[in-house]
Design an enzyme around this catalytic site. Structure first.
Site, PDB file in Angstrom:
ATOM      1  N   LYS A 117      -0.760   4.546   4.578  1.00  0.00           N
ATOM      2  CA  LYS A 117      -1.322   3.842   4.999  1.00  0.00           C
ATOM      3  C   LYS A 117      -0.611   3.550   6.392  1.00  0.00           C
ATOM      4  O   LYS A 117       0.377   3.330   6.926  1.00  0.00           O
ATOM      5  CB  LYS A 117      -1.775   2.459   4.288  1.00  0.00           C
ATOM      6  N   HIS A 147       0.607  -1.091  -0.298  1.00  0.00           N
ATOM      7  CA  HIS A 147      -0.034  -0.214  -0.208  1.00  0.00           C
ATOM      8  C   HIS A 147       1.482   1.220  -0.329  1.00  0.00           C
ATOM      9  O   HIS A 147       2.455   1.368   0.228  1.00  0.00           O
ATOM     10  CB  HIS A 147      -0.717  -0.110   0.951  1.00  0.00           C
TER      11      HIS A 147
END
Length: 273
Positions: free
Chosen positions: A164, A160
């Protein structure tokens, strides 16, 4: 038009964020739903602006920090914020009788129990990933795990963007739960989240997790089944947040037929056995 045919009235939490704006765009593009509220944290520079500020669309809905005001005409709100914010929104929604689609991740087991308690009064769709494609992937993983239950080591690899804050991702953990359940195991007992130093040979009963964070990766997930002489990989890669938003809107329309209860995307998509 009968009440059942009327558009589902939706409010969006975290409306000025990247996911919030993606959700607003998805609602505006779908004639089955209507945007009636948009809210964000106090101090957001977008407060008072039109909810379509990023997409350049005029919605006649202003972003507010007053949750009750944003929810007063809504039937469902969609939330991809943080756990602490989601619970504040749920409290307001409970008072007003508003249902919820929750895509927020990072909840503890105790917090998940609290969500189930809210759902006893107002229906909730709660899933770590709202993408239709990801949830079909969950089903494929269930089938694969049952067929490859012996002789294959299982690893979950996820990547990600740098912003995040939780790891592994909620989607990766859900993949682990699906795999463990299909194998008759408890993920708490068989998950391996870190490897460093002299680890010894791999325990074949474990499910491993690897986490990558960097750049602007929206979300990549791969489950590797590594056997002798072959490897099977089942992957889902997101190129934008649009899939999450479209699945969330689909979940909101599903809730129109529910009064109470806790549901996930398997229920929404009819994938439950």
């Amino acid at each position: 038009m009968s009440p059942s045919d009327a558009p589902v009235r939706i409010a969006i939490a975290g409306a000025s964020g990247r996911m919030g704006q993606e959700l607003i765009a998805a609602v505006l593009q779908n004639p089955a739903v209507q945007l009636v509220g948009a809210f964000d944290r106090a101090g957001s520079p977008s407060l008072g602006q039109d909810a379509g500020v990023t997409s350049g669309q005029h919605t006649s809905v202003a972003i507010t920090a007053d949750v009750a005001q944003a929810l007063h005409n809504a039937q469902v709100f969609i939330d991809f914020t943080r756990p602490e914010g989601t619970f504040q929104h749920l409290e307001a929604a409970r008072t007003l009788g508003v249902k919820a689609v929750i895509g927020t991740t990072g909840f503890s087991d105790e917090e998940k129990t609290r969500i189930a308690e809210f759902a006893a009064q107002n229906a909730i769709v709660f899933a770590p990933n709202m993408s239709v494609g990801v949830n079909v992937t969950f089903k494929l993983l269930e089938l694969a795990a049952k067929a490859l239950s012996t002789g294959y080591d299982i690893e979950v690899i996820e990547a990600h963007h740098r912003h995040k804050v939780d790891a592994p991702s909620g989607t990766a953990l859900k993949m682990g739960e699906v795999l463990a359940e299909a194998l008759g195991r408890d993920l708490k007992d068989c998950a391996v989240y870190e490897r460093y130093g002299h680890t010894g040979e791999r325990d074949p009963s474990t499910i491993g997790f690897s986490t990558i964070r960097g750049g602007d990766i929206v979300g990549d997930h791969t489950v590797l089944f590594a056997g002798t002489g072959e490897r099977i990989e089942i992957s889902h890669k997101s190129s934008s947040r649009a899939g999450y938003a479209q699945g969330s809107v689909r979940a909101a329309t599903f809730l129109q037929r529910q009064s109470t209860g806790l549901f996930d995307m398997f229920d929404v998509l009819g994938l439950r056995d």
